[in-house]
Design a protein around this motif. Sequence first.
Motif, mmCIF file in Angstrom:
data_model
loop_
_atom_site.group_PDB
_atom_site.id
_atom_site.type_symbol
_atom_site.label_atom_id
_atom_site.label_comp_id
_atom_site.label_asym_id
_atom_site.label_seq_id
_atom_site.Cartn_x
_atom_site.Cartn_y
_atom_site.Cartn_z
ATOM 1 N N TRP A 1 61.686 60.307 54.374
ATOM 2 C CA TRP A 1 62.304 60.058 55.664
ATOM 3 C C TRP A 1 61.747 61.070 56.647
ATOM 4 O O TRP A 1 61.665 62.254 56.352
ATOM 5 N N ASN A 2 61.371 60.598 57.834
ATOM 6 C CA ASN A 2 60.876 61.480 58.883
ATOM 7 C C ASN A 2 61.426 60.964 60.203
ATOM 8 O O ASN A 2 60.935 59.970 60.734
ATOM 9 N N ASN A 3 62.443 61.618 60.713
ATOM 10 C CA ASN A 3 63.144 61.186 61.932
ATOM 11 C C ASN A 3 63.599 59.741 61.762
ATOM 12 O O ASN A 3 64.428 59.459 60.919
ATOM 13 N N SER A 4 63.060 58.809 62.523
ATOM 14 C CA SER A 4 63.493 57.414 62.425
ATOM 15 C C SER A 4 62.509 56.584 61.606
ATOM 16 O O SER A 4 62.569 55.361 61.625
ATOM 17 N N LYS A 5 61.609 57.197 60.883
ATOM 18 C CA LYS A 5 60.615 56.482 60.078
ATOM 19 C C LYS A 5 60.947 56.663 58.597
ATOM 20 O O LYS A 5 61.379 57.725 58.167
ATOM 21 N N VAL A 6 60.717 55.584 57.839
ATOM 22 C CA VAL A 6 60.862 55.627 56.381
ATOM 23 C C VAL A 6 59.508 55.268 55.804
ATOM 24 O O VAL A 6 58.918 54.252 56.174
ATOM 25 N N ARG A 7 59.004 56.120 54.930
ATOM 26 C CA ARG A 7 57.707 55.873 54.294
ATOM 27 C C ARG A 7 57.948 55.632 52.810
ATOM 28 O O ARG A 7 58.516 56.475 52.116
ATOM 29 N N ILE A 8 57.504 54.458 52.327
ATOM 30 C CA ILE A 8 57.608 54.092 50.917
ATOM 31 C C ILE A 8 56.246 54.352 50.281
ATOM 32 O O ILE A 8 55.244 53.783 50.703
ATOM 33 N N ARG A 9 56.207 55.248 49.286
ATOM 34 C CA ARG A 9 54.966 55.528 48.556
ATOM 35 C C ARG A 9 54.973 54.704 47.280
ATOM 36 O O ARG A 9 55.897 54.801 46.474
ATOM 37 N N LEU A 10 53.938 53.880 47.113
ATOM 38 C CA LEU A 10 53.839 53.014 45.938
ATOM 39 C C LEU A 10 53.006 53.684 44.853
ATOM 40 O O LEU A 10 52.181 54.560 45.137
ATOM 41 N N LYS A 11 53.213 53.285 43.616
ATOM 42 C CA LYS A 11 52.462 53.848 42.490
ATOM 43 C C LYS A 11 50.991 53.473 42.559
ATOM 44 O O LYS A 11 50.149 54.154 41.987
ATOM 45 N N SER A 12 50.654 52.409 43.284
ATOM 46 C CA SER A 12 49.256 51.999 43.431
ATOM 47 C C SER A 12 48.499 52.918 44.379
ATOM 48 O O SER A 12 47.285 52.818 44.491
ATOM 49 N N GLY A 13 49.207 53.813 45.084
ATOM 50 C CA GLY A 13 48.565 54.730 46.015
ATOM 51 C C GLY A 13 48.746 54.316 47.463
ATOM 52 O O GLY A 13 48.447 55.084 48.369
ATOM 53 N N LYS A 14 49.224 53.104 47.705
ATOM 54 C CA LYS A 14 49.446 52.635 49.072
ATOM 55 C C LYS A 14 50.740 53.213 49.618
ATOM 56 O O LYS A 14 51.629 53.619 48.871
ATOM 57 N N GLU A 15 50.836 53.234 50.953
ATOM 58 C CA GLU A 15 52.050 53.684 51.635
ATOM 59 C C GLU A 15 52.441 52.646 52.660
ATOM 60 O O GLU A 15 51.586 52.085 53.342
ATOM 61 N N GLU A 16 53.731 52.396 52.768
ATOM 62 C CA GLU A 16 54.257 51.474 53.772
ATOM 63 C C GLU A 16 55.217 52.256 54.651
ATOM 64 O O GLU A 16 56.077 52.980 54.151
ATOM 65 N N THR A 17 55.056 52.118 55.964
ATOM 66 C CA THR A 17 55.908 52.830 56.902
ATOM 67 C C THR A 17 56.763 51.833 57.669
ATOM 68 O O THR A 17 56.263 50.814 58.141
ATOM 69 N N PHE A 18 58.047 52.134 57.785
ATOM 70 C CA PHE A 18 58.994 51.279 58.488
ATOM 71 C C PHE A 18 59.695 52.113 59.555
ATOM 72 O O PHE A 18 60.129 53.232 59.289
#
Length: 134
Positions: A75-92
């Motif tokens: 969590w970073n302020n109003s952003k949520v970053r999902i780190r996947l085991k494949s190495g990719k990241e998704e930011t919401f």
Amino acid sequence: MKKSIFVAVAVLGGSVAFAQKKEQQPPPPPPPPVVIVNEVPPPPPPPQVPKPKEALPKDYQAFLKRNPTVKGIDWNNSKVRIRLKSGKEETFDMNNKEDVERLKNQYGELPAPPPPPPPPPPPAPKAPNKISQA
């Protein structure tokens, strides 16, 4: 004169015999012992470190169990970053309703964000300066 020749020959013979006498050397020291490297014991094993999942809150562990492809959440302020085991990241962006809906549809209910870090301690009061008067 015979005596002086005899003395000269005796001195000359003695000096030749003394010059040819070899001084005895001490025996050489024994060679150093052979060290076999294979007999060195292995280093001690590293200390056991507890797994980080044991220290995680229960709702965070449940989220990771429901989503086996997720490695972690930040969590970073109003952003949520999902780190996947494949190495990719998704930011919401949590301020964007579309991102929030997409996040909930894809991963379900999120665990509670971690509490903010405690504020730094207040600075210590400074001691008054002592001015010496002369």
